[in-house]
Each structure stands twice: as structure tokens, then as C-alpha cells.
Write an enzyme that holds these catalytic residues in place. Sequence first.
Site, PDB file in Angstrom:
ATOM      1  N   ASP A   1       0.802  -1.212   0.000  1.00  0.00           N
ATOM      2  CA  ASP A   1       0.000   0.000   0.000  1.00  0.00           C
ATOM      3  C   ASP A   1       0.840   1.269   0.000  1.00  0.00           C
ATOM      4  O   ASP A   1       2.047   1.248   0.258  1.00  0.00           O
ATOM      5  CB  ASP A   1      -0.902   0.028   1.239  1.00  0.00           C
TER       6      ASP A   1
ATOM      7  N   LYS B   1      -3.342   3.799  -2.716  1.00  0.00           N
ATOM      8  CA  LYS B   1      -4.536   4.603  -2.955  1.00  0.00           C
ATOM      9  C   LYS B   1      -4.362   5.935  -2.244  1.00  0.00           C
ATOM     10  O   LYS B   1      -3.981   5.990  -1.082  1.00  0.00           O
ATOM     11  CB  LYS B   1      -5.783   3.896  -2.415  1.00  0.00           C
TER      12      LYS B   1
ATOM     13  N   MET C   1      -9.409   8.767   8.237  1.00  0.00           N
ATOM     14  CA  MET C   1      -9.870   9.241   6.923  1.00  0.00           C
ATOM     15  C   MET C   1     -10.936  10.325   7.055  1.00  0.00           C
ATOM     16  O   MET C   1     -11.921  10.346   6.327  1.00  0.00           O
ATOM     17  CB  MET C   1     -10.415   8.051   6.102  1.00  0.00           C
TER      18      MET C   1
END
Length: 267
Positions: free
Chosen positions: A37, A59, A172
Site C-alpha cells: 500500500d 490509494k 480518513m
Amino acid sequence: MNDCGKVYLVGAGPGDPSLITVRGMELLQRADVIVYDRLVHPDLLRYARPSASLVYCGKRPGHHTLPQEEINRILVKQATAGKQVVRLKGGDPGMFARVGEEAAHCARHAIPYEIVPGVTAGLAAPLYAGIPLTHRGTASSVAFVTGHGCGGEEPPSWGGLAEQVDTLVIYMGMSNLPQIRQSLLHHGRSPDTPVALIRWGTWKGRQETLSGTLGNIEEKVRQQKFASPAIIVVGEVVAYQKHLAWFEGGGSDTLNKEDDLEQGVMG
């Protein structure tokens, strides 16, 4: 005899490469393929064998190098070919990291798999900033929530969280900070409630902490152009940060560009 390989869904920890588990390190050293990641520290890839294939699937907001469906396909394809595959996920694989989807995909295709826990950023980043999530006489409860719903998910119940939980750790949540702040105020949290935003938690030379209150944190973010990736901590425990901070400014890191993370070769 079954010649199928195996998929290991491994938590890389929050950033500091020394926080990976012994089991995770051992699996990296044995892997044929490592699918990693964006928030995985590149030093962890040094454990890989020279012959290992490295696949970057990072991402970032608004940009996915590989869609989740393609990641799932790669895991199954490589394991079916007899490879030992490490899916290296930032933090802990079970904390907002979609490990359930990847494990379920392996199970549907009869691929053996193992899930290896990691240190999640929601625990590590506050501690590296000097913020204990619980403290005697101040906070006896903590909740970990996502501030970014996807796929039609219901948003968190901010009313229950504001009223019943002492410390909130929000993943997030930077892009939705105005709405989160307003929801918590609407449901009774005081504008004087301390808030900390911890960016690049546990990364030497990169970690930054922005402290404020529910009343002023949005304006501080605008003034300092504070951006993700960041963990948001809301609660009275944030006040301990000014006394217990120990990490920031404690070293340097040769990693200066996000692009340095995005180097992988599809094997």
C-alpha cells in the site's frame, strides 16, 4: 499434493518500520510476491528477497493505482501459480483496511490465507504525539470510527459518539472535518473540546501534530493547509500532548516524496 501457494494479509504498522511484527518481517523475507500500500514505509521492502516481485497498489484521495477488484485478482492469480504472496497493508489489516473483502475473495477461490495483525495508526499516532487515548480521571472509553463513508454506507452515529464516548479517534476524516466538527457540536460536545490532527504519524521527519479545539480547528487547518493522511483525535486527553510529546523533531528521514513510495514492479 496441493501445489497452490498462500496469501498472507499482513499489517505493516503505522509507518515507523521498526513497529512491524516479527511474524510480518519473517513473511516478507520469504515472500515471492509483495503487494503493498501507499502508507507502507519503503524500508520494509528491504526485507524482500532480490527475486521477489513488488506490486504497488497505493490509494490516495481521488486516485487508485489499482482498483480493489484488481488487487483481489492478483492475490488469487499469484497464489494459484504456487507463489507465497504477502499483501502488505498499512496499519492493522482489520482496521478500515478491507481485509475482510480480500480474505473472502481468497476463500471463494479455495486459496489458503493467514491474517497477521499490525499496529494500527489510531493507536500509534496519538502515542507518538504524546496523547494517551485513555487516562485515569479523564477518559475511560475510546471509539475508532471512519470519517469517510463509501459505497452507500451509513455515516457514523455522531450523536451517540458525542454523548457516550470520551475519546474519538477518526480515520480518513480530513476531507469531512467541517461536517464532523459540526455534528459533534450539534450533539453536545463543547467548542472547547481539545482536538489534535496527527499527520504521517510515527514517520521520522514527517510527523506533524496540529492541536486546537472543536471551535477553532477548522480555521487552523485552513491557515496551515494541513492535509491527509492524518488521524483526528477528539477529547480531553489531547490536552496531555503539550506535556507528553516526545517524538516530533527527534530525527530525520531520507524519504521526502510520496512518489518514493510508488515504485513497484509487477511480476
